[in-house]
Every structure is written in structure tokens, then in C-alpha cells.
Design a protein around this motif. Structure first.
Motif, PDB file in Angstrom:
ATOM      1  N   ASP A 182      55.944  39.164  38.229  1.00 28.51           N
ATOM      2  CA  ASP A 182      57.023  38.428  37.563  1.00 28.51           C
ATOM      3  C   ASP A 182      56.466  37.058  37.170  1.00 28.51           C
ATOM      4  N   LYS A 183      56.030  36.957  35.925  1.00 26.81           N
ATOM      5  CA  LYS A 183      55.386  35.726  35.463  1.00 26.81           C
ATOM      6  C   LYS A 183      56.349  34.547  35.454  1.00 26.81           C
ATOM      7  N   ASP A 184      57.602  34.807  35.098  1.00 29.58           N
ATOM      8  CA  ASP A 184      58.578  33.715  35.050  1.00 29.58           C
ATOM      9  C   ASP A 184      58.848  33.152  36.443  1.00 29.58           C
ATOM     10  N   LEU A 185      59.000  34.053  37.416  1.00 25.43           N
ATOM     11  CA  LEU A 185      59.211  33.601  38.789  1.00 25.43           C
ATOM     12  C   LEU A 185      57.982  32.851  39.291  1.00 25.43           C
ATOM     13  N   ALA A 186      56.804  33.358  38.965  1.00 30.49           N
ATOM     14  CA  ALA A 186      55.562  32.699  39.387  1.00 30.49           C
ATOM     15  C   ALA A 186      55.454  31.305  38.771  1.00 30.49           C
ATOM     16  N   ARG A 187      55.826  31.194  37.495  1.00 26.43           N
ATOM     17  CA  ARG A 187      55.736  29.906  36.808  1.00 26.43           C
ATOM     18  C   ARG A 187      56.695  28.882  37.424  1.00 26.43           C
ATOM     19  N   GLU A 188      57.921  29.307  37.694  1.00 31.30           N
ATOM     20  CA  GLU A 188      58.900  28.394  38.289  1.00 31.30           C
ATOM     21  C   GLU A 188      58.480  27.988  39.700  1.00 31.30           C
ATOM     22  N   THR A 189      57.918  28.934  40.436  1.00 30.53           N
ATOM     23  CA  THR A 189      57.465  28.635  41.800  1.00 30.53           C
ATOM     24  C   THR A 189      56.270  27.691  41.784  1.00 30.53           C
ATOM     25  N   ALA A 190      55.374  27.887  40.828  1.00 33.69           N
ATOM     26  CA  ALA A 190      54.190  27.021  40.726  1.00 33.69           C
ATOM     27  C   ALA A 190      54.591  25.570  40.484  1.00 33.69           C
ATOM     28  N   GLU A 191      55.667  25.366  39.739  1.00 36.44           N
ATOM     29  CA  GLU A 191      56.147  24.001  39.504  1.00 36.44           C
ATOM     30  C   GLU A 191      56.586  23.352  40.815  1.00 36.44           C
ATOM     31  N   ALA A 192      57.249  24.141  41.667  1.00 36.17           N
ATOM     32  CA  ALA A 192      57.663  23.615  42.974  1.00 36.17           C
ATOM     33  C   ALA A 192      56.448  23.354  43.865  1.00 36.17           C
ATOM     34  N   GLU A 193      55.444  24.220  43.754  1.00 40.16           N
ATOM     35  CA  GLU A 193      54.234  24.051  44.572  1.00 40.16           C
ATOM     36  C   GLU A 193      53.487  22.765  44.210  1.00 40.16           C
ATOM     37  N   LYS A 194      53.556  22.385  42.943  1.00 39.27           N
ATOM     38  CA  LYS A 194      52.817  21.207  42.482  1.00 39.27           C
ATOM     39  C   LYS A 194      53.590  19.903  42.673  1.00 39.27           C
ATOM     40  N   ASP A 195      54.886  20.024  42.900  1.00 39.88           N
ATOM     41  CA  ASP A 195      55.721  18.823  43.019  1.00 39.88           C
ATOM     42  C   ASP A 195      55.638  18.265  44.444  1.00 39.88           C
ATOM     43  N   ARG A 196      54.800  17.244  44.631  1.00 40.43           N
ATOM     44  CA  ARG A 196      54.569  16.676  45.956  1.00 40.43           C
ATOM     45  C   ARG A 196      55.752  15.856  46.458  1.00 40.43           C
ATOM     46  N   LYS A 197      56.682  15.555  45.583  1.00 43.63           N
ATOM     47  CA  LYS A 197      57.834  14.756  45.992  1.00 43.63           C
ATOM     48  C   LYS A 197      58.864  15.586  46.756  1.00 43.63           C
ATOM     49  N   LEU A 198      58.779  16.900  46.629  1.00 42.67           N
ATOM     50  CA  LEU A 198      59.765  17.766  47.281  1.00 42.67           C
ATOM     51  C   LEU A 198      59.490  17.869  48.775  1.00 42.67           C
ATOM     52  N   SER A 199      60.545  17.783  49.556  1.00 37.16           N
ATOM     53  CA  SER A 199      60.413  18.021  50.997  1.00 37.16           C
ATOM     54  C   SER A 199      60.291  19.520  51.236  1.00 37.16           C
ATOM     55  N   ALA A 200      59.953  19.900  52.463  1.00 37.23           N
ATOM     56  CA  ALA A 200      59.859  21.324  52.798  1.00 37.23           C
ATOM     57  C   ALA A 200      61.192  22.018  52.546  1.00 37.23           C
ATOM     58  N   GLU A 201      62.271  21.349  52.916  1.00 39.46           N
ATOM     59  CA  GLU A 201      63.600  21.934  52.727  1.00 39.46           C
ATOM     60  C   GLU A 201      63.918  22.107  51.243  1.00 39.46           C
ATOM     61  N   GLU A 202      63.578  21.092  50.440  1.00 40.76           N
ATOM     62  CA  GLU A 202      63.878  21.150  49.007  1.00 40.76           C
ATOM     63  C   GLU A 202      63.039  22.206  48.296  1.00 40.76           C
ATOM     64  N   SER A 203      61.746  22.265  48.612  1.00 42.88           N
ATOM     65  CA  SER A 203      60.884  23.256  47.954  1.00 42.88           C
ATOM     66  C   SER A 203      61.273  24.674  48.363  1.00 42.88           C
ATOM     67  N   ARG A 204      61.625  24.832  49.623  1.00 47.37           N
ATOM     68  CA  ARG A 204      62.040  26.151  50.113  1.00 47.37           C
ATOM     69  C   ARG A 204      63.301  26.616  49.373  1.00 47.37           C
TER      70      ARG A 204
END
Length: 570
Positions: free
Chosen positions: A528-550
């Protein structure tokens, strides 16, 4: 055997001057011995029919009184399926001098020229009645009652579809039931209006025409009609429509993700439009939400044989057999257990008209020794879908009458099919481009053609159930291990992944997040490329806490895989 039953009119078709010849009776007996059903569809009242035709017991069902009464000779059961005539109406006709006048269980009958008087009485009394003509006879019945409605009731009793019935007649009142049949035939003495709308016209009149038809049916069955008569349009080539016949065995093959399931979905839509019953074997959950079908089974449990057979016994029910809960090595046994019962039902009723077998290399694998005993002698109305035609049972491949090859490996599909079946491959195999596919009838040995195939109206989310609820193998699963390999939690589908993700500690969650493990799994295993792309954005966003990224990742998963299966991909 496709045409399971013959429905015949009596007067002017089966009978001449009210009598049926010995030769015609012998032909009817041969038809019965071939394993088929006989239905008599007549305007006569039942007592009168029994008087003139003592051999009525040859028939499985009799539709009498022009559709108002169903009679079963074997049990002598009579069933009236319309209202009885009003005594006041009959009395008024007699008072107006209408005679002869016959009154049945539902029908009221006279002869021309009394139709004008009958119509006048109906209008004055405000009755909801119809007048039906039959070569001088004037029949009065409740509105909507005719030979077609009576035939439909009789076929429902026999669990037969009109598609599998050949009807033969000669007169005005035969129009309705003939057009309801899969093949309509007019005897040579039929009125011009009946001949003009019939599929076939016999060279013989009355009983001789019936004898002629029976001989052809026993010898050729569905071969008496052209493929386009009740075929399903696959697409077009050179301006001509290309048809698949319900007696075809079809192979749809090509590389993964090239559109095999999409084409199959489009074909099921045509089945629904044309009232063909179908059953889809769906090991991967690709057909969840398929319009016009009921799903049996899900990611946690497979349907039983009894559940499948009970549902297909209903002529208006289409079925998707979901085998998502079955492991790959369990699928052949499941299918082998189900197919004989389904095959037996098809031999009796010719239903379901179409079987769609997805991942056919799993359900009919080449390596099984008992495939020949599992298969019927033929697989009419069957579509085998696969990435690996060479892995399908050779016995099954030899029954294929139409090959549809998709994508860049289309040439390889044709060559593999020929290699496995021992057929010499065509010399020139074109490469299909764009939305075209290769189409070939190997038993006819005609030149391959490229066909622009039909498009489905609905959009199914491919493999969504498999990834959401199914059992991915060890290499396809996700493993929560953490930074020190202190754990080894296996998520074999997305729902388990979500449950585990909510329960693991922040350190483990962020370890896999920063490594990009989630997007890699979504991209390469879930595909699922779309899901992977959206998840990759969260993986790269260092401002997100563990709770927020999860929350962001799990929301993306649930938005896609807990929505209805018919939802289009974003």
C-alpha cells in the motif's frame, strides 16, 4: 449439460388436433432419459388436459390455465397461483350471451368474436383482468398472470434457472414464456410474430418440430445457439464484440497487480445484469464487498460446505467464498471437499452458471494427485485466475476453451499454457498494449487477438481483507523486537499490528518508527504505497511525540482497512 429442461406448449406445438403422436412421445422419453426435465405449458384447464393427454405423467411440471395453475404429475399436487374468477363476472358473461364459456380454477375462456363483450363487462365491473388470445381462443386471467409467470413458479420448484430452459411454442400466448427462456424455439407452423422473435425455428411442424429440437438438444446441447446469444461481453476487437459463453472454461493469467481481479469484477457485473448466478472462490479476500453477492467466511473462519451449498441452492443468490482464514496448504483440501458437492448440484441444475476461482494455482495445484477425481469431466462456466498458469493442474488446463493473458508477461502466459497442455503455440503472439489483453481460443486454433476489455463500475480494494484480518506468512509479518531484540512479537496482519502497537512501550515504538520499519512493511509486504507514504511522513517528523506518531500511523491504518471493502483507494 447446459440446457436442463424443455418447456413446451401443447396445442399446435406438441399436439396436432389435440393428440400427441407416438413418435413425439418416444422423443419426449429419450429427452427424459438424458437426465433432463420436461415442463408442459398450456392454456388448457387441467381436467381437459388429462382427458386428451393421458401421458401427462411424462412431465415433471405442468403449467395449466395459461400460467394460473401448477400441477406436479408425480405427486398429483395442484397449486393455484392466482385468484379465482369472481362468480358475478362469470354470471354477467353468461347473461350477455357469451358461449361457449369455460371456467377453471382461475381462468375464464371463450372464443372470438366474444372479446368485445368480455372487455365491455370487465370495464363496467371495474375488474383488474387481462384478455389473452390464442389462435381464436379468448382467455381471461387476473392481471399479470401468463405462461411466463407460471413457468417461473414451476422452475422455482425445480430449482432451475430460465437460462437453462429451452421453450418451444406456436401462438400468441406463447410469446411471454418463450422470451423468458434461455433459448426460444418456434415450430414451423407458428404464427409469424412468434417466428420473428424466436432464437430458432424448426423445419418440422408441431410434434415433428419438437422431435427435431429434442434430437439436436441431446446431441449438441448449448451448441444449438450462437455464443453471442447468451454470452457475456468480454470486450471488443476490431469493432466486434468478443463473447464468453456460459459453457466456456476461461483462464485469466498475468503478473501480479496487472488487473486480473479488476477484469473478473467487471465480468461479475455482467453476470448480475444478465441474471446469471455466480460463485467466487476468494482465498485472499479480494472480492469483499462485491456488488450483488453474499460473502461467506472471513479472516477468522472459513465457511462450511453446507453453508455454501445451501446458499447456491437459492437461484437469486450469488456467493463469495472467502478463504482468508485458511493457510495456503489448507486451501486445496477445502476446495477438494467442496467441489464435488457443487459439481453434483451443477449437473442437476446447471447452477451456479459461473464459477470464478481466484488464485487457481492454490486451489487446483499441479502437485496434487487427486485433482482428476476432484474435477468434473468438464468445467463449463468456470474462470480460473492465476499468476502461475504452469502451477495449475494440467487436467484443469486441458479443459480451458478461452485464454485471456494480461500485461507484459502475456506472451509467457500463452507459451506456458501451451507447454503444459501439449498444444503447439501460435507462431505470432502480439503484445497487448494499454488496456488491451490477449484473447485466444486454443481448441479452435484461431489467431490470437487483442481485446479492449470492459471496465468495472465498482472499485474493490485489492487484498484489503487479507492484510487486515488474514494470516500473512512469517516472512510477510511484522515483528516488534525493540532496540535490544528483547522481544519478538509477530503481527501477521494489520489488525494484530494495531493491537500490538497500542500495547508496546514508547521506546520500542520509536525504535521502529525512526528506522522507517513501518513504512517499509506497508510498502513491501502490505503493498500500500499511499499508507507507506503517509507513514513515512510521520517517521520523519521529529517534532511528534511517541503518542502523536503512534496515533497518526494507526489512524491511517484504520481509515483504510476498517472501512467498507468497497471503498475506493485514496
Amino acid at each position: 449439460m447446459y440446457f436442463i429442461a424443455l418447456a413446451t406448449d401443447y396445442d399446435g406445438t406438441l399436439a396436432h388436433d389435440g393428440a400427441v403422436s407416438e413418435k413425439t412421445l418416444a422423443a419426449l422419453e429419450r429427452f427424459k432419459k438424458s437426465g433432463r426435465k420436461l415442463l408442459l405449458v398450456t392454456g388448457r384447464e387441467l381436467p381437459d388436459l388429462k382427458r386428451v393427454f393421458p401421458d401427462v405423467g411424462l412431465f415433471d411440471k405442468v403449467v395449466a390455465e395459461n400460467g394460473a395453475l401448477i400441477y406436479t404429475p408425480a405427486s398429483e399436487e395442484e397449486r393455484v397461483i392466482s385468484l379465482s374468477p369472481e362468480p358475478k363476472f362469470v354470471a354477467r358473461l353468461k347473461k350477455q350471451g357469451v358461449k361457449p364459456l369455460s371456467v377453471g380454477r382461475s381462468i375464464v375462456a371463450t372464443w372470438e368474436p366474444h372479446q368485445a363483450t368480455v372487455l365491455e363487462v370487465i370495464k363496467k365491473m371495474g375488474l383488474e383482468l387481462e384478455i389473452i388470445f390464442n389462435k381464436g381462443a379468448v382467455m381471461i386471467l387476473p392481471s399479470g398472470v401468463n405462461k411466463a409467470t407460471g413457468l417461473a413458479a414451476a422452475l422455482e420448484d425445480l430449482r432451475l434457472s430460465p437460462h437453462n430452459v429451452v421453450g418451444i411454442g406456436d401462438a400468441e400466448n406463447d410469446h411471454a414464456f418463450l422470451q423468458a427462456c434461455g433459448c426460444s424455439v418456434a415450430v414451423d407452423n407458428a404464427i409469424p410474430a412468434v417466428k420473428s422473435t424466436a432464437t430458432l425455428v424448426t423445419s418440422g411442424a408441431r410434434g415433428k418440430g419438437v422431435e427435431e429440437l429434442i434430437a439436436k438438444l441431446i446431441k449438441r446441447d448449448h451448441g444449438i445457439v450462437p455464443r453471442r446469444h447468451d454470452g457475456i461481453v468480454l470486450g471488443s476487437s476490431g469493432g466486434d464484440d468478443i463473447y464468453l459463453s456460459p459453457t466456456d472454461s476461461v483462464l485469466i493469467a498475468g503478473s501480479s497487480g496487472i488487473g486480473k481481479s479488476t477484469l473478473a469484477t467487471a465480468l461479475t457485473e455482467r453476470f448480475v445484469e444478465n441474471r446469471f448466478q455466480f460463485c467466487v472462490f476468494d482465498p485472499e479476500g479480494d472480492y469483499d464487498g462485491l456488488e450483488g453477492a453474499v460473502r461467506l467466511g472471513d479472516g477468522s473462519s472459513a465457511p462450511t460446505k453446507a453453508q455454501v451449498l445451501d446458499l447456491v441452492a437459492k437461484a437469486d443468490s450469488n456467493v463469495v467464498v472467502n478463504g482468508l482464514s485458511l493457510r495456503v496448504n489448507e486451501r486445496p483440501d477445502f476446495f477438494a471437499d467442496l467441489l464435488p458437492g457443487l459439481g453434483s448440484f451443477r449437473r442437476r441444475t446447471a447452477r451456479p452458471h459461473w464459477l470464478v476461482i481466484d488464485e487457481a494455482h492454490h486451489l487446483l495445484p499441479k502437485r496434487r494427485d487427486d485433482t482428476r477425481s476432484v474435477l468434473s469431466l468438464e468445467l463449463p462456466g468456470t474462470i480460473l485466475i492465476t499468476v502461475h498458469p504452469e502451477a495449475i493442474s494440467t487436467d484443469a488446463l486441458r479443459l480451458v476453451t478461452a485464454v485471456i493473458a494480461l500485461g507484459p508477461t502475456a506472451k509467457d502466459v500463452v507459451k506456458a499454457f501451451c507447454r503444459e497442455t501439449g498444444i503447439e503455440p501460435p507462431k505470432d503472439i502480439p503484445t497487448p498494449k494499454g488496456d488491451r489483453v490477449l484473447f485466444w481460443r486454443p481448441q479452435v486454433r484461431k489467431k490470437l487477438t487483442t481485446v479492449k476489455v470492459i471496465e468495472p463500475r465498482q472499485s474493490l480494494k485489492r487484498h484489503s481483507r487479507k492484510y487486515a484480518e488474514g494470516q500473512l506468512d512469517e516472512t510477510g509479518s511484522f515483528y516488534f523486537r525493540g532496540p535490544d531484540d528483547a522481544m519478538n512479537l509477530r503481527a501477521h496482519n494489520l489488525m494484530i499490528f494495531a493491537q500490538m502497537a497500542e500495547g508496546i512501550d514508547d521506546k520500542t515504538w520509536e525504535f521502529h518508527l525512526r528506522a522507517g520499519d513501518y513504512s517499509k512493511w506497508f510498502r513491501h509486504q502490505i503493498r500500500d504505497k499511499d499508507l507507506a507514504r503517509e507513514t513515512a511522513e510521520a517517521e520523519k517528523d521529529r517534532k511528534l511525540s511517541a503518542e502523536e506518531s503512534r496515533k497518526r500511523v494507526l489512524d491511517a491504518v484504520r481509515r483504510r482497512y476498517t472501512a467498507p471493502a468497497t471503498a475506493p483507494e485514496e
